[in-house]
Design a protein around this motif. Structure first.
Motif, mmCIF file in Angstrom:
data_model
loop_
_atom_site.group_PDB
_atom_site.id
_atom_site.type_symbol
_atom_site.label_atom_id
_atom_site.label_comp_id
_atom_site.label_asym_id
_atom_site.label_seq_id
_atom_site.Cartn_x
_atom_site.Cartn_y
_atom_site.Cartn_z
ATOM 1 N N ILE A 51 -13.850 -0.765 -9.426
ATOM 2 C CA ILE A 51 -12.529 -1.269 -9.045
ATOM 3 C C ILE A 51 -11.599 -0.080 -8.910
ATOM 4 C CG2 ILE A 51 -10.587 -2.699 -9.775
ATOM 5 C CD1 ILE A 51 -12.608 -4.309 -11.464
ATOM 6 N N ARG A 52 -10.925 0.005 -7.784
ATOM 7 C CA ARG A 52 -10.008 1.127 -7.586
ATOM 8 C C ARG A 52 -8.565 0.680 -7.778
ATOM 9 N NH1 ARG A 52 -11.080 4.945 -2.581
ATOM 10 N NH2 ARG A 52 -11.119 3.025 -1.388
ATOM 11 N N ALA A 53 -7.853 1.452 -8.546
ATOM 12 C CA ALA A 53 -6.431 1.206 -8.762
ATOM 13 C C ALA A 53 -5.676 2.445 -8.298
ATOM 14 C CB ALA A 53 -6.165 0.931 -10.244
ATOM 15 N N THR A 54 -4.781 2.259 -7.328
ATOM 16 C CA THR A 54 -4.046 3.377 -6.737
ATOM 17 C C THR A 54 -2.553 3.188 -6.965
ATOM 18 O OG1 THR A 54 -5.702 3.424 -4.978
ATOM 19 C CG2 THR A 54 -3.704 4.724 -4.648
ATOM 20 N N LYS A 55 -1.899 4.197 -7.486
ATOM 21 C CA LYS A 55 -0.452 4.119 -7.683
ATOM 22 C C LYS A 55 0.214 3.970 -6.328
ATOM 23 C CE LYS A 55 2.518 4.555 -11.201
ATOM 24 N NZ LYS A 55 3.560 3.614 -10.804
ATOM 25 N N LYS A 56 1.079 2.999 -6.211
ATOM 26 C CA LYS A 56 1.682 2.688 -4.917
ATOM 27 C C LYS A 56 2.384 3.889 -4.304
ATOM 28 C CE LYS A 56 2.214 -2.252 -5.764
ATOM 29 N NZ LYS A 56 3.157 -3.364 -5.949
ATOM 30 N N ASP A 57 3.000 4.701 -5.120
ATOM 31 C CA ASP A 57 3.720 5.858 -4.595
ATOM 32 C C ASP A 57 2.793 6.899 -3.983
ATOM 33 O OD1 ASP A 57 6.017 4.704 -5.454
ATOM 34 O OD2 ASP A 57 6.216 5.930 -7.254
ATOM 35 N N ASP A 58 1.475 6.782 -4.244
ATOM 36 C CA ASP A 58 0.523 7.764 -3.745
ATOM 37 C C ASP A 58 0.123 7.516 -2.295
ATOM 38 O OD1 ASP A 58 0.576 9.020 -6.098
ATOM 39 O OD2 ASP A 58 -1.422 8.432 -6.767
ATOM 40 N N HIS A 59 0.428 6.337 -1.765
ATOM 41 C CA HIS A 59 0.132 6.131 -0.345
ATOM 42 C C HIS A 59 1.415 5.801 0.378
ATOM 43 C CE1 HIS A 59 -0.328 1.860 -1.537
ATOM 44 N NE2 HIS A 59 -1.186 2.289 -2.426
ATOM 45 N N CYS A 60 1.417 4.772 1.205
ATOM 46 C CA CYS A 60 2.587 4.572 2.051
ATOM 47 C C CYS A 60 3.660 3.705 1.425
ATOM 48 C CB CYS A 60 2.165 4.038 3.397
ATOM 49 S SG CYS A 60 0.619 3.192 3.400
ATOM 50 N N GLY A 61 3.546 3.437 0.151
ATOM 51 C CA GLY A 61 4.638 2.790 -0.532
ATOM 52 C C GLY A 61 4.605 1.278 -0.511
ATOM 53 N N PHE A 62 4.125 0.676 -1.603
ATOM 54 C CA PHE A 62 4.211 -0.766 -1.797
ATOM 55 C C PHE A 62 3.558 -1.575 -0.684
ATOM 56 C CE2 PHE A 62 7.719 1.380 -3.843
ATOM 57 C CZ PHE A 62 7.492 1.010 -5.159
ATOM 58 N N CYS A 63 2.434 -1.080 -0.172
ATOM 59 C CA CYS A 63 1.719 -1.822 0.865
ATOM 60 C C CYS A 63 0.601 -2.634 0.228
ATOM 61 C CB CYS A 63 1.122 -0.875 1.886
ATOM 62 S SG CYS A 63 -0.274 0.051 1.234
ATOM 63 N N SER A 64 -0.087 -3.409 1.051
ATOM 64 C CA SER A 64 -1.242 -4.179 0.585
ATOM 65 C C SER A 64 -2.511 -3.587 1.154
ATOM 66 C CB SER A 64 -1.103 -5.636 1.018
ATOM 67 O OG SER A 64 0.024 -6.226 0.410
ATOM 68 N N HIS A 65 -2.468 -2.319 1.518
ATOM 69 C CA HIS A 65 -3.600 -1.580 2.070
ATOM 70 C C HIS A 65 -3.947 -1.998 3.493
ATOM 71 C CE1 HIS A 65 -4.029 0.404 -1.632
ATOM 72 N NE2 HIS A 65 -4.484 -0.620 -2.291
ATOM 73 N N ASN A 66 -3.128 -2.853 4.109
ATOM 74 C CA ASN A 66 -3.330 -3.144 5.524
ATOM 75 C C ASN A 66 -2.549 -2.136 6.370
ATOM 76 O OD1 ASN A 66 -4.927 -5.478 5.163
ATOM 77 N ND2 ASN A 66 -3.096 -6.632 4.615
ATOM 78 N N CYS A 67 -1.652 -1.415 5.709
ATOM 79 C CA CYS A 67 -0.805 -0.451 6.414
ATOM 80 C C CYS A 67 -1.629 0.648 7.059
ATOM 81 C CB CYS A 67 0.171 0.175 5.436
ATOM 82 S SG CYS A 67 -0.673 1.061 4.115
ATOM 83 N N LEU A 68 -2.829 0.891 6.548
ATOM 84 C CA LEU A 68 -3.644 1.983 7.076
ATOM 85 C C LEU A 68 -3.983 1.795 8.530
ATOM 86 C CD1 LEU A 68 -6.119 3.723 4.873
ATOM 87 C CD2 LEU A 68 -3.691 3.836 4.979
ATOM 88 N N LEU A 69 -3.880 0.566 8.983
ATOM 89 C CA LEU A 69 -4.168 0.334 10.391
ATOM 90 C C LEU A 69 -3.154 1.095 11.244
ATOM 91 C CD1 LEU A 69 -4.978 -3.467 10.266
ATOM 92 C CD2 LEU A 69 -6.480 -1.519 9.904
#
Length: 213
Positions: A174-192
């Protein structure tokens, strides 16, 4: 900051169908002392990650299986939720001994080996310690504890990727990623649309979509 949660491998022990109260407590002890079922797994690259395990041998063996001789940091905070016979005498089916004990834990009733609120408290303590260190890490632990711990991490601002809301399989990651480490409070669909989120990038790849740079 990234935290990878891994449930230990399958334990090599066969439960009996019925136990006395004393026999059930003995079986729980035997389970904690038993080795893992022998299995072939692909080693994981843990470069840059600090490795944490519980005090129970099955997490140590799992860590060696996945990460070889990487240094293990043992913490009692990651121990599994203990169980015990819900009464001092009598006999009954194994499923009943397990179910009643876990129900008492869930409801934080007197007589539980550990109350759920106490499990939450140590999960909270572990989360705060890891966040304070601010380092990528791997935690090899146990199903019920990881169930609580993943919820605690979510409350601390992590996006937690779980395949099932209610069960965690042996060796599941299970991966847990701090929201501030990617594009900010996304649901991981933002990568598109944003190539900065690792988890979203993987989802996009599986769908045959190339994220924009």
């Amino acid at each position: 900051m990234k935290i990878v949660l891994i449930r230990h491998g399958k334990v090599d022990m066969k439960w009996e169908k019925n136990y006395t109260a004393e026999g059930f407590n003995g079986a729980l002890k035997l389970y904690d002392e038993s080795p893992l079922v022998k299995t072939e797994v692909k080693p994981m690259d843990a470069t840059g990650y600090t490795l944490y395990v519980s005090e129970l041998p099955r997490t140590h063996e799992t860590a060696r299986l996945l990460f070889g001789d990487k240094e293990q940091h043992v913490t009692e905070l990651a121990n599994e939720v203990p169980n015990k016979a819900y009464k001092d005498s009598g006999s009954g089916p194994t499923w009943l001994w397990k179910a009643v004990g876990r129900t008492k834990w869930w409801l934080s009733l007197n007589g539980a080996a550990e109350k759920r609120r106490d499990t939450k408290a140590r999960a909270e303590k572990l989360a705060k310690e890891l966040i304070e260190k601010d380092e990528d890490c791997i935690v090899v632990a146990h199903e019920l504890f990881l169930y609580i711990f993943s919820d605690v991490l979510a409350k601390h601002g992590f996006v937690v990727e779980r395949s099932n809301r209610f069960r965690i399989k042996n060796l599941e990651r299970i991966r847990a990623t701090k929201k501030d480490d990617h594009c900010g409070f996304c649901s991981h669909n933002c990568l598109l649309a944003n190539a900065g989120c690792d988890i979203g990038r993987e989802k996009a790849k599986k769908q045959g979509i190339v994220p924009k740079n």
